[in-house]
Design a protein around this motif. Structure first.
Motif, PDB file in Angstrom:
ATOM      1  N   TRP A  21       0.818  -1.206   0.000  1.00 13.44           N
ATOM      2  CA  TRP A  21       0.000   0.000   0.000  1.00 13.44           C
ATOM      3  C   TRP A  21       0.860   1.268   0.000  1.00 13.44           C
ATOM      4  CZ3 TRP A  21      -3.430  -1.968   4.622  1.00 13.44           C
ATOM      5  CH2 TRP A  21      -4.307  -2.959   4.140  1.00 13.44           C
ATOM      6  N   GLY A  80       0.120   5.666  -0.110  1.00 10.94           N
ATOM      7  CA  GLY A  80      -0.815   6.774  -0.235  1.00 10.94           C
ATOM      8  C   GLY A  80      -0.685   7.767   0.895  1.00 10.94           C
ATOM      9  N   PHE A 108      -5.203   6.227   2.835  1.00  5.72           N
ATOM     10  CA  PHE A 108      -5.833   5.661   1.644  1.00  5.72           C
ATOM     11  C   PHE A 108      -4.858   5.785   0.476  1.00  5.72           C
ATOM     12  CE2 PHE A 108      -6.679  10.135   1.858  1.00  5.72           C
ATOM     13  CZ  PHE A 108      -6.557  10.594   0.554  1.00  5.72           C
ATOM     14  N   GLY A 109      -5.131   5.053  -0.607  1.00  9.44           N
ATOM     15  CA  GLY A 109      -4.267   5.156  -1.769  1.00  9.44           C
ATOM     16  C   GLY A 109      -4.327   3.926  -2.639  1.00  9.44           C
ATOM     17  N   THR A 110      -3.215   3.613  -3.291  1.00  7.53           N
ATOM     18  CA  THR A 110      -3.165   2.524  -4.256  1.00  7.53           C
ATOM     19  C   THR A 110      -2.495   1.294  -3.661  1.00  7.53           C
ATOM     20  OG1 THR A 110      -2.489   1.942  -6.513  1.00  7.53           O
ATOM     21  CG2 THR A 110      -0.929   3.208  -5.207  1.00  7.53           C
ATOM     22  N   ASP A 111      -2.801   0.124  -4.249  1.00  7.74           N
ATOM     23  CA  ASP A 111      -2.126  -1.122  -3.915  1.00  7.74           C
ATOM     24  C   ASP A 111      -1.230  -1.478  -5.100  1.00  7.74           C
ATOM     25  OD1 ASP A 111      -1.324  -3.741  -3.334  1.00  7.74           O
ATOM     26  OD2 ASP A 111      -3.197  -4.178  -2.280  1.00  7.74           O
ATOM     27  N   ASP A 135      -6.273  -3.403  -6.137  1.00  9.16           N
ATOM     28  CA  ASP A 135      -6.755  -2.100  -6.582  1.00  9.16           C
ATOM     29  C   ASP A 135      -6.288  -0.966  -5.680  1.00  9.16           C
ATOM     30  OD1 ASP A 135      -9.062   0.127  -6.520  1.00  9.16           O
ATOM     31  OD2 ASP A 135      -9.037  -0.816  -8.502  1.00  9.16           O
ATOM     32  N   SER A 136      -6.891  -0.833  -4.504  1.00  9.88           N
ATOM     33  CA  SER A 136      -6.619   0.307  -3.631  1.00  9.88           C
ATOM     34  C   SER A 136      -6.616  -0.141  -2.180  1.00  9.88           C
ATOM     35  CB  SER A 136      -7.676   1.394  -3.845  1.00  9.88           C
ATOM     36  OG  SER A 136      -8.977   0.861  -3.619  1.00  9.88           O
TER      37      SER A 136
END
Length: 247
Positions: free
Chosen positions: A207, A209, A227-230, A236-237
């Motif tokens: 992860w 973000g 939060f953010g991207t994977d 996905d996120s």
């Protein structure tokens, strides 16, 4: 026969002074104990571990060192399939400089994730977790580095099953815009590093973000949202929400 309750005025005064002194000493000792003991609880949620309450505490022996302890209730969310997975650990915290602390700990697990890949009985002694946390807290900068290795202590895997082990680490660094608000970046990586029937390690998630955090300036309640991207292909996120209270 001497009357034991027939005190002279000076004797009564001396006893009152002594009692007052003992009360002041007791109150001072109690205040010192409160200063030495710290405790916090938090409620956490993300899409992999689900919902998991945590607690951590410390008892300071000096300005430079403290006994630490912590616990994680991994049993909710996805972890409901992991035999009510729990983690409890002990360690020590050392002040390495202004605003910098180093906290090595070792945790013990109950459940069945490591010892049988969730296919066996829930047991105490599912695994062991040597881990290290480094905290940074200055006037304008905050950050944390965590690294933990989750290794099985027992092999309870059924036929054609496997034990599991994991490497889990994260790093976040942020700017303290005020005593109330801070923001920064969060990176977190979970690796299935092996097991009794695991040929190669694989990335579970990776992860990356931003995060924002709100805290009461005088201490107490706090809330953080990341939060953010994977970065793992096919994922996905990510999202992670934490709220808690420091005593």
């Amino acid at each position: 026969m001497k009357n034991l309750f027939n005190f002279k005025p000076n004797g009564v005064k001396s006893i009152l002074i002594l009692a007052l002194g003992l009360i002041l000493i007791a109150n001072h000792a109690s205040a010192q104990e409160e200063k030495q003991f710290n405790f916090s609880v938090a409620l956490n949620s993300d899409q992999f571990f689900g919902f998991y309450p945590t607690f951590q505490g410390s008892y300071g022996f000096s300005d430079k060192a403290a006994l630490t302890f912590y616990g994680i209730h991994w049993g909710g969310g996805t972890g409901a399939n992991w035999g009510n997975w729990t983690e409890f650990g002990l360690g020590a915290n050392f002040q390495a400089g202004e605003g910098l602390s180093i906290n090595p700990q070792i945790g013990f697990l109950g459940g069945n994730l490591l010892s049988s890949g969730t296919r066996g009985p829930a047991i105490f002694g599912d695994g062991i977790v040597p881990n290290l946390t480094v905290n940074l807290l200055k006037e304008k900068v905050e950050g944390q580095l965590y690294f933990g290795y989750y290794a099985p202590l027992r092999d309870e895997a059924p036929a054609n099953g496997t034990t599991l082990s994991y490497v889990h680490y994260w790093l976040n660094l942020g700017y303290r815009a005020s005593n109330f608000f801070s923001f920064g970046a969060h990176y977190e990586h979970l690796i299935n590093s092996g097991g009794s029937n695991v040929a190669t390690s694989t990335d579970v998630y990776q992860w990356l973000g931003p995060y924002v955090q709100f805290s009461k300036p005088t201490g107490g309640p706090f809330a953080r949202f990341s939060f953010g991207t994977d970065l793992v292909e096919g994922n996905d996120s990510f999202f992670k929400l934490t709220t808690g209270f420091s005593f």
